[in-house]
Design a protein around this motif. Structure first.
Motif, mmCIF file in Angstrom:
data_model
loop_
_atom_site.group_PDB
_atom_site.id
_atom_site.type_symbol
_atom_site.label_atom_id
_atom_site.label_comp_id
_atom_site.label_asym_id
_atom_site.label_seq_id
_atom_site.Cartn_x
_atom_site.Cartn_y
_atom_site.Cartn_z
ATOM 1 N N SER A 23 16.061 -3.323 -61.093
ATOM 2 C CA SER A 23 15.332 -4.503 -61.576
ATOM 3 C C SER A 23 16.211 -5.733 -61.523
ATOM 4 N N LEU A 24 15.559 -6.885 -61.471
ATOM 5 C CA LEU A 24 16.307 -8.145 -61.524
ATOM 6 C C LEU A 24 17.119 -8.257 -62.810
ATOM 7 N N LEU A 25 16.573 -7.712 -63.896
ATOM 8 C CA LEU A 25 17.276 -7.757 -65.175
ATOM 9 C C LEU A 25 18.578 -6.964 -65.106
ATOM 10 N N ASP A 26 18.523 -5.776 -64.501
ATOM 11 C CA ASP A 26 19.730 -4.964 -64.382
ATOM 12 C C ASP A 26 20.762 -5.629 -63.472
ATOM 13 N N ILE A 27 20.286 -6.265 -62.400
ATOM 14 C CA ILE A 27 21.211 -6.985 -61.509
ATOM 15 C C ILE A 27 21.891 -8.117 -62.270
ATOM 16 N N GLN A 28 21.101 -8.861 -63.029
ATOM 17 C CA GLN A 28 21.658 -9.991 -63.791
ATOM 18 C C GLN A 28 22.692 -9.509 -64.800
ATOM 19 N N ARG A 29 22.383 -8.440 -65.516
ATOM 20 C CA ARG A 29 23.303 -7.938 -66.535
ATOM 21 C C ARG A 29 24.600 -7.406 -65.930
ATOM 22 N N GLN A 30 24.503 -6.846 -64.737
ATOM 23 C CA GLN A 30 25.679 -6.242 -64.123
ATOM 24 C C GLN A 30 26.574 -7.252 -63.414
ATOM 25 N N TYR A 31 25.963 -8.263 -62.805
ATOM 26 C CA TYR A 31 26.739 -9.124 -61.907
ATOM 27 C C TYR A 31 26.926 -10.561 -62.390
ATOM 28 N N LEU A 32 25.966 -11.103 -63.153
ATOM 29 C CA LEU A 32 26.062 -12.521 -63.519
ATOM 30 C C LEU A 32 26.795 -12.700 -64.831
ATOM 31 N N PRO A 33 27.747 -13.614 -64.877
ATOM 32 C CA PRO A 33 28.407 -13.899 -66.160
ATOM 33 C C PRO A 33 27.406 -14.528 -67.128
ATOM 34 N N LYS A 34 27.649 -14.313 -68.393
ATOM 35 C CA LYS A 34 26.760 -14.854 -69.415
ATOM 36 C C LYS A 34 26.876 -16.368 -69.456
#
Length: 556
Positions: A23-34
């Protein structure tokens, strides 16, 4: 062996590989800094998607938060969904209405309640906070439209049922918040805990939901009195209720029943009556205090030009001699136009107007001189000059229309008693349903897109690309002065989006999927799909809508 998918993440400016079905959510949580604000949705190949969207093919993705034009809409829609559930739980026997926008939020009413107390507002806020803290998932699903209609009927949402029944599609998209069902024409956040900032304040016969703005998504603005604006919204909402078209479903039903011709006649007659009353007020001010100047302001595509011309006709009936000037004609040449923060031409800035020339002309006209006035060519971006000079006589009232009409800096040398100020905008009075309002900005954007394509040589992509800059300019240069108006005029026609649909659809479909504006084009197409088209043949040539679709008997 795992099946890996390549994802080009524009936020990271690099390509990553993820497992198929991530999911896009999982990609965001894994790769994008907060970041400073949570991501609310994302553009996948330039189309807006919820974060629950799963990736099965190579994509380009761009995550957005509340500082983005569409991101703040996601925030607002999700907040409204949480609000709906909170109110239903607290007032299960009462119908709930989200009436219209107000500043950074919206005004709501509970049927059968003549206002709410501060304690009741606190109870609604507290229940919303509990729903937020529970982090309840918001589930998107595709269901048969007939099943969706049956579910809404069971829940007592006849307005939603009517909308689905008048736009026959085999499947519809629904959202679930527990057992609460919703229908929206845009993305929502993946769960309730994304909506942390809001407030509920008693207001008029209901309450005001305060939400953050895009420029400052981490703060709530103080409530600024907008009594005139609120009154206009409220009056028109009551009127469309009386006319039997409070929602798109009801409007569609009347169109399908063959009542479009009558709807057009009634809406146009209402405009004419309102303008006649405004003209009466101006004439009385002219006699009693020497009012000689009418300033008409409003945001882009609010219908200022046609309203000025129609008001001029009403003033002639009363024995006055209206003389019209457009502020657009006093634009400086394009190469002298100020730029905004993005480096684009800022036509909404007051400095885009040649103030020295404009005020010199005012002084000379009121002194009785005859003089030529400019004409701005939007194609070449240069000033031209009229052949016929203007001159004011003893019966003349100078009508000046333009976005800066209510800004005191525009006419500092003209005494206040000589000026009558009008604020015009398209306060969309028909709602999608009782819980989903139609954004006034969407209505104006459709108007501008259709007009720009027909008269200014712009395609839909160009209009969409400039719209965010236009909106920023309006918030800075126009909206702060709207309560300075002596009177407000609602230029919306409750049938107009049904007329604009085929004009807008044609040019929106031309927006290629390779550009960022494609996502907004698809959103508007989905929105327009809810309206049954109306043939424009019976729209009179003096209608304000003719300014945008063509066929007007006025010269522009």
């Amino acid at each position: 062996m795992r099946d890996l998918i390549q994802v080009i993440c524009e936020n990271l400016d690099r390509t990553i590989e993820v497992e198929m079905g991530t999911s896009l959510l999982d990609i965001q949580r894994q790769y994008l800094p907060k970041g400073p604000h949570p991501y609310l949705a994302a553009y996948v190949n330039n189309r807006i998607k919820e974060l629950n969207y799963k990736v099965y093919t190579p994509i380009t993705v761009r995550y957005i938060d509340a500082t983005h034009f569409e991101g703040i809409r996601v925030y607002e829609r999700t907040a409204s969904f949480i609000l709906q559930r909170a109110v239903r739980e607290l007032y299960p026997e009462h119908k709930f209405y989200i009436r219209h926008s107000m500043l950074r939020g919206f005004y709501c009413e509970i049927e059968g309640r003549d206002g709410i107390s501060a304690r009741e507002a606190e109870a609604i806020r507290t229940r919303m906070e509990e729903l937020v803290d529970a982090a309840i998932p918001i589930i998107r699903s595709r269901v048969r439209s007939i099943d969706a209609a049956m579910e809404f009927t069971r829940l007592g949402f006849d307005d939603k049922t009517e909308l689905l029944n008048t736009r026959p599609r085999l499947y519809s998209t629904l959202y679930s918040l527990g057992d609460m069902k919703g229908y929206f024409y845009g993305a929502l956040a993946p769960s309730t805990d994304y909506i942390r900032l809001f407030d509920i304040r008693p207001y008029y016969n209901g309450f005001y939901v305060v939400l953050p703005g895009r420029s400052h998504p981490d703060a709530l603005k103080p409530l600024v009195a907008q009594d005139k604006l609120f009154d206009i919204f409220h009056q028109y909402k009551e009127w469309v209720d009386i006319m039997g078209v409070p929602t798109v479903g009801r409007l569609n039903a009347k169109v399908l029943a063959g009542d479009a011709s009558e709807l057009i006649k009634i809406a146009e007659a209402f405009h004419e009556k309102r303008l006649a009353r405004i003209a009466d007020t101006i004439a009385a001010a002219n006699r009693s205090q020497g009012t000689r100047m009418v300033l008409i302001s409003g945001p882009s595509s609010s219908g200022k030009t046609t309203s000025a011309k129609r008001l001029g006709i009403q003033l002639r009936i009363l024995g006055l001699n209206p003389v019209l000037i457009s502020l657009d004609d006093y634009f400086v040449n394009r190469d002298k136009t100020p730029r905004d923060a993005d480096g684009e031409y800022d036509y909404e800035a007051l400095e885009a107007i040649d103030l020295r020339l404009f005020n010199d002309h005012l002084q000379r006209l009121f002194a009785g001189e005859s003089l030529p006035v400019p004409r701005y060519d939007f194609i070449t971006g240069k000033r031209q000059w009229h052949d016929n000079p203007l001159r004011l006589d003893d019966r003349s009232v100078l009508i000046v229309e333009g976005i800066h009409g209510l800004n005191p800096r525009l006419t500092p040398s003209i005494p206040d008693h000589m000026k009558f100020k009008i604020y015009i905008s398209c306060f969309t009075s028909v709602s999608m349903d009782n819980l989903s309002r139609i954004a006034t900005t969407d209505n104006r954007l459709l108007r501008r897109m259709v007009r720009d394509n027909a008269t200014r040589g712009h395609n839909a992509q160009a209009t969409l690309a400039r719209w965010e800059s236009v909106r920023r300019g309006e918030e800075k240069h126009i909206f702060p002065y709207q309560e300075n108006a002596d009177v407000m005029f609602n230029s919306s026609l409750f049938y107009e989006i049904s007329v604009l649909r085929p004009y807008a659809e044609r040019i929106l479909r031309e927006v290629p999927d390779t550009v960022p504006e494609y996502g907004e084009a698809k959103r508007l197409l989905k929105f327009l799909d809810n309206f049954i088209p109306i043939d424009p043949a019976e729209i009179p040539p003096t209608s304000l809508l003719r300014e945008f679709i063509g066929g007007s008997s006025f010269r522009y």
